[in-house]
Design a protein around this motif. Structure first.
Motif, PDB file in Angstrom:
ATOM      1  N   PRO A 213       0.810  -1.219   0.000  1.00 25.25           N
ATOM      2  CA  PRO A 213       0.000   0.000   0.000  1.00 25.25           C
ATOM      3  C   PRO A 213       0.844   1.269   0.000  1.00 25.25           C
ATOM      4  O   PRO A 213       0.489   2.253  -0.650  1.00 25.25           O
ATOM      5  CB  PRO A 213      -0.804  -0.123   1.300  1.00 25.25           C
ATOM      6  N   MET A 214       1.982   1.214   0.714  1.00 26.28           N
ATOM      7  CA  MET A 214       2.858   2.384   0.735  1.00 26.28           C
ATOM      8  C   MET A 214       3.442   2.649  -0.656  1.00 26.28           C
ATOM      9  O   MET A 214       3.473   3.790  -1.120  1.00 26.28           O
ATOM     10  CB  MET A 214       3.979   2.138   1.733  1.00 26.28           C
ATOM     11  N   TYR A 215       3.872   1.547  -1.334  1.00 28.93           N
ATOM     12  CA  TYR A 215       4.387   1.726  -2.693  1.00 28.93           C
ATOM     13  C   TYR A 215       3.299   2.231  -3.629  1.00 28.93           C
ATOM     14  O   TYR A 215       3.576   3.029  -4.532  1.00 28.93           O
ATOM     15  CB  TYR A 215       4.979   0.414  -3.214  1.00 28.93           C
ATOM     16  N   ALA A 216       2.052   1.770  -3.388  1.00 26.43           N
ATOM     17  CA  ALA A 216       0.947   2.262  -4.206  1.00 26.43           C
ATOM     18  C   ALA A 216       0.829   3.778  -4.074  1.00 26.43           C
ATOM     19  O   ALA A 216       0.660   4.488  -5.067  1.00 26.43           O
ATOM     20  CB  ALA A 216      -0.356   1.578  -3.789  1.00 26.43           C
ATOM     21  N   GLY A 217       0.962   4.259  -2.842  1.00 23.12           N
ATOM     22  CA  GLY A 217       0.924   5.709  -2.627  1.00 23.12           C
ATOM     23  C   GLY A 217       2.061   6.412  -3.328  1.00 23.12           C
ATOM     24  O   GLY A 217       1.895   7.510  -3.866  1.00 23.12           O
ATOM     25  N   GLN A 218       3.245   5.762  -3.329  1.00 21.14           N
ATOM     26  CA  GLN A 218       4.387   6.394  -4.009  1.00 21.14           C
ATOM     27  C   GLN A 218       4.171   6.461  -5.512  1.00 21.14           C
ATOM     28  O   GLN A 218       4.603   7.417  -6.157  1.00 21.14           O
ATOM     29  CB  GLN A 218       5.657   5.622  -3.696  1.00 21.14           C
ATOM     30  N   ILE A 219       3.489   5.436  -6.071  1.00 17.18           N
ATOM     31  CA  ILE A 219       3.173   5.492  -7.504  1.00 17.18           C
ATOM     32  C   ILE A 219       2.299   6.697  -7.770  1.00 17.18           C
ATOM     33  O   ILE A 219       2.481   7.437  -8.741  1.00 17.18           O
ATOM     34  CB  ILE A 219       2.450   4.211  -7.947  1.00 17.18           C
ATOM     35  N   LEU A 220       1.346   6.926  -6.850  1.00 22.92           N
ATOM     36  CA  LEU A 220       0.405   8.034  -7.027  1.00 22.92           C
ATOM     37  C   LEU A 220       1.114   9.380  -7.018  1.00 22.92           C
ATOM     38  O   LEU A 220       0.814  10.261  -7.820  1.00 22.92           O
ATOM     39  CB  LEU A 220      -0.646   7.969  -5.914  1.00 22.92           C
ATOM     40  N   THR A 221       2.077   9.535  -6.110  1.00 26.55           N
ATOM     41  CA  THR A 221       2.782  10.815  -6.059  1.00 26.55           C
ATOM     42  C   THR A 221       3.867  10.901  -7.121  1.00 26.55           C
ATOM     43  O   THR A 221       4.408  11.976  -7.352  1.00 26.55           O
ATOM     44  CB  THR A 221       3.419  11.038  -4.678  1.00 26.55           C
ATOM     45  N   GLY A 222       4.181   9.758  -7.757  1.00 30.18           N
ATOM     46  CA  GLY A 222       5.104   9.804  -8.882  1.00 30.18           C
ATOM     47  C   GLY A 222       6.567   9.743  -8.490  1.00 30.18           C
ATOM     48  O   GLY A 222       7.432   9.941  -9.327  1.00 30.18           O
ATOM     49  N   SER A 223       6.862   9.455  -7.196  1.00 25.65           N
ATOM     50  CA  SER A 223       8.264   9.387  -6.790  1.00 25.65           C
ATOM     51  C   SER A 223       8.516   8.035  -6.163  1.00 25.65           C
ATOM     52  O   SER A 223       8.350   7.849  -4.969  1.00 25.65           O
ATOM     53  CB  SER A 223       8.558  10.475  -5.762  1.00 25.65           C
ATOM     54  N   PHE A 224       8.852   7.044  -6.992  1.00 19.37           N
ATOM     55  CA  PHE A 224       9.056   5.738  -6.370  1.00 19.37           C
ATOM     56  C   PHE A 224      10.208   4.977  -6.987  1.00 19.37           C
ATOM     57  O   PHE A 224      10.602   5.216  -8.123  1.00 19.37           O
ATOM     58  CB  PHE A 224       7.768   4.921  -6.392  1.00 19.37           C
ATOM     59  N   ASP A 225      10.715   4.060  -6.132  1.00 14.93           N
ATOM     60  CA  ASP A 225      11.838   3.220  -6.512  1.00 14.93           C
ATOM     61  C   ASP A 225      11.305   1.992  -7.220  1.00 14.93           C
ATOM     62  O   ASP A 225      10.462   1.293  -6.679  1.00 14.93           O
ATOM     63  CB  ASP A 225      12.574   2.795  -5.244  1.00 14.93           C
ATOM     64  N   LYS A 226      11.819   1.684  -8.410  1.00 14.14           N
ATOM     65  CA  LYS A 226      11.256   0.559  -9.150  1.00 14.14           C
ATOM     66  C   LYS A 226      11.650  -0.782  -8.550  1.00 14.14           C
ATOM     67  O   LYS A 226      10.812  -1.666  -8.388  1.00 14.14           O
ATOM     68  CB  LYS A 226      11.729   0.621 -10.607  1.00 14.14           C
ATOM     69  N   THR A 227      12.933  -0.946  -8.170  1.00 10.02           N
ATOM     70  CA  THR A 227      13.419  -2.284  -7.807  1.00 10.02           C
ATOM     71  C   THR A 227      12.704  -2.869  -6.580  1.00 10.02           C
ATOM     72  O   THR A 227      12.170  -3.968  -6.674  1.00 10.02           O
ATOM     73  CB  THR A 227      14.940  -2.254  -7.586  1.00 10.02           C
ATOM     74  N   PRO A 228      12.691  -2.176  -5.424  1.00 10.03           N
ATOM     75  CA  PRO A 228      12.009  -2.791  -4.277  1.00 10.03           C
ATOM     76  C   PRO A 228      10.525  -3.006  -4.535  1.00 10.03           C
ATOM     77  O   PRO A 228       9.950  -4.001  -4.075  1.00 10.03           O
ATOM     78  CB  PRO A 228      12.219  -1.789  -3.139  1.00 10.03           C
ATOM     79  N   TYR A 229       9.917  -2.107  -5.324  1.00 10.03           N
ATOM     80  CA  TYR A 229       8.492  -2.264  -5.622  1.00 10.03           C
ATOM     81  C   TYR A 229       8.235  -3.537  -6.406  1.00 10.03           C
ATOM     82  O   TYR A 229       7.378  -4.347  -6.040  1.00 10.03           O
ATOM     83  CB  TYR A 229       8.002  -1.044  -6.402  1.00 10.03           C
ATOM     84  N   LEU A 230       9.025  -3.749  -7.474  1.00  9.18           N
ATOM     85  CA  LEU A 230       8.811  -4.933  -8.303  1.00  9.18           C
ATOM     86  C   LEU A 230       9.087  -6.203  -7.515  1.00  9.18           C
ATOM     87  O   LEU A 230       8.370  -7.186  -7.633  1.00  9.18           O
ATOM     88  CB  LEU A 230       9.695  -4.867  -9.557  1.00  9.18           C
ATOM     89  N   TRP A 231      10.111  -6.150  -6.638  1.00 12.92           N
ATOM     90  CA  TRP A 231      10.414  -7.340  -5.837  1.00 12.92           C
ATOM     91  C   TRP A 231       9.282  -7.617  -4.858  1.00 12.92           C
ATOM     92  O   TRP A 231       8.888  -8.761  -4.655  1.00 12.92           O
ATOM     93  CB  TRP A 231      11.738  -7.178  -5.102  1.00 12.92           C
ATOM     94  N   SER A 232       8.749  -6.557  -4.238  1.00 17.78           N
ATOM     95  CA  SER A 232       7.632  -6.756  -3.309  1.00 17.78           C
ATOM     96  C   SER A 232       6.444  -7.361  -4.027  1.00 17.78           C
ATOM     97  O   SER A 232       5.780  -8.266  -3.520  1.00 17.78           O
ATOM     98  CB  SER A 232       7.207  -5.429  -2.681  1.00 17.78           C
ATOM     99  N   LEU A 233       6.188  -6.859  -5.248  1.00 25.26           N
ATOM    100  CA  LEU A 233       5.075  -7.374  -6.041  1.00 25.26           C
ATOM    101  C   LEU A 233       5.276  -8.859  -6.331  1.00 25.26           C
ATOM    102  O   LEU A 233       4.353  -9.667  -6.151  1.00 25.26           O
ATOM    103  CB  LEU A 233       4.992  -6.580  -7.344  1.00 25.26           C
ATOM    104  N   THR A 234       6.506  -9.225  -6.729  1.00 24.67           N
ATOM    105  CA  THR A 234       6.784 -10.630  -7.043  1.00 24.67           C
ATOM    106  C   THR A 234       6.597 -11.502  -5.806  1.00 24.67           C
ATOM    107  O   THR A 234       5.947 -12.550  -5.860  1.00 24.67           O
ATOM    108  CB  THR A 234       8.230 -10.772  -7.551  1.00 24.67           C
TER     109      THR A 234
END
Lengths: 260, 65
Positions: A213-234
């Motif tokens: 959910p926190m990464y989802a919020g970061q996507i919304l604000t447009g400032s997010f790290d791709k690597t930890p997000y993709l790993w969390s998703l996986t």
């Protein structure tokens, strides 16, 4: 597959009769639209209800639309998760107790389609309600605060749906393994308590389903790290698959526990 | 606070949804045979506690059998 559609119809009918199909979306919409209203009219509300001295000034910050949507997610993460855990903890366990299970287990049904019918109805009810609620929330935020980026919002919605899918599979697995009471306690622990722990100590790691959910919020604000997000998703999707396979296996093993 | 300055168009959906929740919960309360605890107690909870009252009834009060 034929099994699945019949079992799904049974689930659908059950949830129409106990009004879940109606009250869960209503609650999500209600929290979705009351959050922006609350924030926007907070000064007036305080003026109207509280005995504040007239010369008192509240230094309220100016919120961005993204902050309002994230605060709604905060509500969903608590109240929504409580509804998911308490409202659906009995989804398999209850059937073992009240005798529906004996009616089902004497027939040659595949446990895969049995668990998948539960998964499908929960996805429709919870992810559907959360999406409707968030759309209502975005509409109100748009009226009161301003627009958010549409593409970022779709990414946000998708990421949050994956988290909800994780929550749903946790509840199904707990319900297939334990009686209703224990299942709801375990789901609350896994969904609400661990989320608080992750919030408190989570600075030490970046990859966990509870951070989605926190990464989802970061996507919304447009400032997010791709690597930890993709790993969390996986990791989350792998855990969902494991939990569902586990739920199917345990449901098959717990047949003997069904009350006749 | 003046009556006219209230943004009724924005608040109306909230009131309608709250009313709907209460009505749905009461209809359900009338239809089910037994609840956990007396029906009168649940009717009071549904009507008096806004938003959370109907939700508590649906989760705790209703015997799903």
């Amino acid at each position: 597959m034929n099994n699945f559609s019949i079992l799904f119809q049974k689930e659908w009918r059950e949830n129409v009769r106990n009004f879940k199909i109606l009250w869960i979306p209503l609650v999500f919409i209600l929290f979705g639209i009351s959050e922006p209203l609350m924030y926007h009219y907070l000064p007036q509300i305080l003026n109207a209800v509280g005995n504040m001295p007239s010369d008192m000034v509240f230094p309220l910050p100016d919120y961005t639309p993204e902050q309002i949507i994230m605060s709604t997610i905060g509500q969903y993460q608590f109240i929504g998760m409580l509804i998911v855990a308490f409202g659906f903890a009995g989804i398999i366990a209850r059937e073992r107790r009240n005798g529906t299970a004996t009616m089902l287990y004497v027939r040659p049904i595949a446990y895969t389609s049995y668990v998948f019918s539960k998964l499908a109805i929960m996805c429709i009810l919870i992810i559907g309600s959360a999406c409707i609620g968030l759309l209502a929330n975005v509409y109100y935020t748009y009226i009161l605060y301003g627009a958010v980026d549409a593409v970022a919002f779709i990414g946000f919605l998708g990421t949050y749906s994956i988290w909800l899918l994780f929550a749903i599979s946790v509840v199904i697995c707990a319900s297939s393994a334990f009686p209703t009471g224990i299942a709801s306690v375990i789901s609350i622990f896994l969904l609400v308590v661990l989320q608080l722990v992750d919030g408190l100590l989570g600075a030490y790691w970046t990859i966990s389903p509870w951070k989605l959910p926190m990464y989802a919020g970061q996507i919304l604000t447009g400032s997010f790290d791709k690597t930890p997000y993709l790993w969390s998703l996986t990791v989350t999707i792998m855990m969902v698959v494991l939990l569902i396979v586990g739920a199917i296996y345990i449901a098959k093993r717990n047949v003997a526990k069904a009350k006749i | 606070m003046e009556w006219d300055s209230v943004p009724w168009l924005l608040i109306l959906p909230v009131l309608i949804i709250q009313l709907l929740l209460v009505v749905v919960a009461l209809i359900d309360l009338l239809r089910v045979k037994n609840t956990n605890g007396s029906k009168w107690m649940w009717a009071i909870i549904i009507i008096l506690i806004s938003i959370i009252g109907p939700v508590i009834y649906f989760i705790v009060g209703r015997r799903n059998e």
